[in-house]
Scaffold this active site. Structure first.
Site, PDB file in Angstrom:
ATOM      1  N   SER A 150      -6.277  47.917  71.223  1.00 60.77           N
ATOM      2  CA  SER A 150      -5.412  47.497  72.326  1.00 60.77           C
ATOM      3  C   SER A 150      -4.090  47.033  71.746  1.00 60.77           C
ATOM      4  O   SER A 150      -4.017  46.666  70.565  1.00 60.77           O
ATOM      5  CB  SER A 150      -6.071  46.338  73.086  1.00 60.77           C
ATOM      6  OG  SER A 150      -5.169  45.701  73.969  1.00 60.77           O
ATOM      7  N   TYR A 163     -10.230  38.046  73.180  1.00 64.85           N
ATOM      8  CA  TYR A 163     -10.036  39.495  73.290  1.00 64.85           C
ATOM      9  C   TYR A 163      -9.088  39.985  72.203  1.00 64.85           C
ATOM     10  O   TYR A 163      -9.357  40.981  71.515  1.00 64.85           O
ATOM     11  CB  TYR A 163      -9.481  39.836  74.677  1.00 64.85           C
ATOM     12  CG  TYR A 163      -9.236  41.307  74.901  1.00 64.85           C
ATOM     13  CD1 TYR A 163     -10.294  42.178  75.123  1.00 64.85           C
ATOM     14  CD2 TYR A 163      -7.942  41.824  74.894  1.00 64.85           C
ATOM     15  CE1 TYR A 163     -10.067  43.536  75.336  1.00 64.85           C
ATOM     16  CE2 TYR A 163      -7.705  43.169  75.109  1.00 64.85           C
ATOM     17  CZ  TYR A 163      -8.770  44.018  75.329  1.00 64.85           C
ATOM     18  OH  TYR A 163      -8.537  45.358  75.532  1.00 64.85           O
TER      19      TYR A 163
END
Length: 259
Positions: A150, A163
């Site tokens: 990501s 995350y």
């Protein structure tokens, strides 16, 4: 040096494994790999989504099977890769796409269970997938692995510490594996998507009463991305067109990280 003409089906005769293939980016990767000629093993924890991906591949004339697996469980991942070898006799490429957002909250509000869940799926899952995928590829001395991280693996944001840590870890893990295998014929690369229109992203924003942020000033291109735009990069990294690339982390983010 003369460049070989690229086939319309650059993955013809190859076998691909896609974890997290039941929806979103994983599904787009599985479908695109099949369209490029690969036989695809689709894996996901959620059986319905995985089987729908296989049906979509079959509907377009491709070949695919579904295998349910929890990527955070070593025995299930080992069995998944063994199923690929039993079914097709080889593993040429893999896209490790399984992942979760987890609970978005300040670090001080996160608990040990939050940490274990996010790291267990997003980072341990990639570790286990690569461990068994590389072992399956080594005897043939060829292979390509693409891990979906990501932009949060390159930067971070409020409430996203766990995350972001998991996705930073994916990049570091991938660089190490790329160096481990730089002379084995196995390449390992990373794709770092920005905000992409997927069920997971839609749910994330819907839970906050927000639409997908197409008008977000943080996205210079002025729109969210499509899963197919990420899948096209993953396909490139799985194919021989990227044969001199390993250890690379490519943002597909509408220029978010260019700022």
């Amino acid at each position: 040096m003369e460049w070989e003409q690229q086939s319309a089906q650059p993955m013809q005769g190859r076998v691909a494994l896609v974890s997290g293939g039941g929806s979103g980016i994983g599904r787009a990767c599985a479908v695109m790999l099949a369209q490029a000629g690969a036989r695809v093993v689709v894996s996901d924890l959620l059986e319905q989504g995985g089987r729908e991906t296989v049906e979509a591949i079959h509907a377009s004339g491709g070949e695919a099977v579904f295998v349910r697996a929890d990527v955070s469980d070593a025995a299930q991942v080992e069995a998944l890769v063994q199923r690929v070898l039993t079914q097709y006799g080889q593993l040429d490429c893999a896209v490790n796409s399984a992942g979760i957002f987890g609970r978005i909250a300040p670090l001080v509000e996160q608990g040990g269970d939050d940490f274990e869940r996010v790291i267990g799926i997003n980072l341990k899952g990639v570790f286990l997938c690569m461990k068994y995928q590389i072992a399956a590829m080594l005897p043939r001395g060829v292979g390509a692995i693409v891990n979906i991280a990501s932009v949060q693996g390159l930067v971070s944001g409020p409430g996203a510490a766990l995350y972001s840590a998991s996705k930073h870890g994916v990049i570091g893990l991938s660089k190490g594996a790329a160096l481990d295998n730089a002379r084995t014929g196995i390449r390992v690369n990373v794709v770092c998507p920005g905000t992409i229109e997927t069920p997971m992203a839609r749910n994330y924003y819907a839970e906050r009463g927000l639409p997908l942020p197409n008008d977000d000033a943080r996205i210079p291109m002025g729109r969210v991305g499509r899963a197919e735009e990420v899948a096209a990069v993953a396909l490139f990294l799985c194919s021989d067109a990227s044969s001199y690339m390993t250890g690379v982390s490519l943002p597909v983010d509408g220029a978010i990280t260019a700022q």
